[in-house]
Write a protein that holds these residues in place. Sequence first.
Motif, PDB file in Angstrom:
ATOM      1  N   GLN A  77      38.660  33.403  34.791  1.00  0.00           N
ATOM      2  CA  GLN A  77      39.066  34.723  35.256  1.00  0.00           C
ATOM      3  C   GLN A  77      37.865  35.636  35.446  1.00  0.00           C
ATOM      4  O   GLN A  77      37.798  36.412  36.407  1.00  0.00           O
ATOM      5  CB  GLN A  77      40.051  35.334  34.257  1.00  0.00           C
ATOM      6  CG  GLN A  77      41.384  34.597  34.200  1.00  0.00           C
ATOM      7  CD  GLN A  77      42.257  35.035  33.037  1.00  0.00           C
ATOM      8  OE1 GLN A  77      41.927  35.990  32.323  1.00  0.00           O
ATOM      9  NE2 GLN A  77      43.370  34.348  32.827  1.00  0.00           N
ATOM     10  N   CYS A  80      36.018  34.523  38.588  1.00  0.00           N
ATOM     11  CA  CYS A  80      36.815  34.829  39.777  1.00  0.00           C
ATOM     12  C   CYS A  80      36.614  36.283  40.194  1.00  0.00           C
ATOM     13  O   CYS A  80      36.463  36.590  41.381  1.00  0.00           O
ATOM     14  CB  CYS A  80      38.287  34.543  39.508  1.00  0.00           C
ATOM     15  SG  CYS A  80      39.363  34.725  40.958  1.00  0.00           S
ATOM     16  N   LYS A  81      36.616  37.195  39.224  1.00  0.00           N
ATOM     17  CA  LYS A  81      36.391  38.607  39.527  1.00  0.00           C
ATOM     18  C   LYS A  81      34.974  38.840  40.053  1.00  0.00           C
ATOM     19  O   LYS A  81      34.747  39.722  40.882  1.00  0.00           O
ATOM     20  CB  LYS A  81      36.629  39.447  38.276  1.00  0.00           C
ATOM     21  CG  LYS A  81      38.088  39.495  37.846  1.00  0.00           C
ATOM     22  CD  LYS A  81      38.269  40.337  36.591  1.00  0.00           C
ATOM     23  CE  LYS A  81      39.739  40.349  36.163  1.00  0.00           C
ATOM     24  NZ  LYS A  81      39.937  41.136  34.911  1.00  0.00           N
ATOM     25  N   ASP A  84      35.012  37.258  43.693  1.00  0.00           N
ATOM     26  CA  ASP A  84      35.989  37.848  44.602  1.00  0.00           C
ATOM     27  C   ASP A  84      36.548  39.135  44.008  1.00  0.00           C
ATOM     28  O   ASP A  84      37.718  39.208  43.624  1.00  0.00           O
ATOM     29  CB  ASP A  84      37.110  36.823  44.850  1.00  0.00           C
ATOM     30  CG  ASP A  84      38.122  37.287  45.870  1.00  0.00           C
ATOM     31  OD1 ASP A  84      37.839  38.255  46.591  1.00  0.00           O
ATOM     32  OD2 ASP A  84      39.208  36.671  45.941  1.00  0.00           O
ATOM     33  N   PRO A  85      35.725  40.171  43.909  1.00  0.00           N
ATOM     34  CA  PRO A  85      36.164  41.403  43.233  1.00  0.00           C
ATOM     35  C   PRO A  85      37.356  42.080  43.899  1.00  0.00           C
ATOM     36  O   PRO A  85      38.130  42.770  43.228  1.00  0.00           O
ATOM     37  CB  PRO A  85      34.912  42.290  43.285  1.00  0.00           C
ATOM     38  CG  PRO A  85      34.080  41.729  44.391  1.00  0.00           C
ATOM     39  CD  PRO A  85      34.331  40.259  44.389  1.00  0.00           C
ATOM     40  N   GLU A  86      37.536  41.888  45.192  1.00  0.00           N
ATOM     41  CA  GLU A  86      38.654  42.519  45.896  1.00  0.00           C
ATOM     42  C   GLU A  86      39.892  41.631  45.921  1.00  0.00           C
ATOM     43  O   GLU A  86      40.959  42.048  46.396  1.00  0.00           O
ATOM     44  CB  GLU A  86      38.229  42.852  47.334  1.00  0.00           C
ATOM     45  CG  GLU A  86      37.033  43.785  47.431  1.00  0.00           C
ATOM     46  CD  GLU A  86      37.308  45.137  46.801  1.00  0.00           C
ATOM     47  OE1 GLU A  86      38.468  45.614  46.924  1.00  0.00           O
ATOM     48  OE2 GLU A  86      36.390  45.720  46.208  1.00  0.00           O
ATOM     49  N   GLY A  87      39.767  40.396  45.450  1.00  0.00           N
ATOM     50  CA  GLY A  87      40.902  39.488  45.427  1.00  0.00           C
ATOM     51  C   GLY A  87      41.384  39.044  46.793  1.00  0.00           C
ATOM     52  O   GLY A  87      42.576  38.777  46.981  1.00  0.00           O
TER      53      GLY A  87
END
Length: 210
Positions: A77, A80-81, A84-87
């Motif tokens: 997790q 992942c942030k 891809d901070p904006e998801g």
Amino acid sequence: MTCSLLVLDLDETLLHTYREPTSNVNDYWDADYVVYAKDRRSCLAGILRPGVTEFLVWASGIFEVVVWTAGHDDYAQMVCKLLDPEGTLINHMLSRRTCIRMRSAATGDIMYVKDLCALGRDLGRTFLVDNTPHAATLNLSNLIPIEAYLGGDSDTKLKELQRFLESNLVRLTDRKNDMRILLHRQLNLKRRLRERIDNWKSTQQAFPTS
């Protein structure tokens, strides 16, 4: 364009993470991220593979993107942030608990295998990019091997991977095409693995055990 599934390994494929005691904090000046343990005695530091953001932006426009690590949930997790901070780039993040735990009969080491069948997608349009071939033991026909990344800013493997996908896979949009046939022709991975096994067997025969 028909959507295919691109499964990306994390460590040594998209980035390189290492654990160090906090006393070596001065060694982290070139790290892209540092995460301290709860006891503040150690931390995880890491370096992103050159071109990883650009690659994910490109891939997300063409594939359903899954990042699959043999690390634990909290680590997955966190990274992942970071990636891809904006998801908007990674559709799913999977961790160790979705791997199959196996023990090597030869060495006794624990291995974590990624079973692509568990994802419920068309295996003819699913690809796994990983620097450790044993992770694809159950789906070798879907593997695109990549050289392990251990640091440095001159690495170009993600650019090479993008060129490979663009020239060999992305243009094939007919659902009747099984991409594994193309991978077999391009990479001939099973033959290369058999050659490695045969070479290993020959070295064992050269050294008698008694």
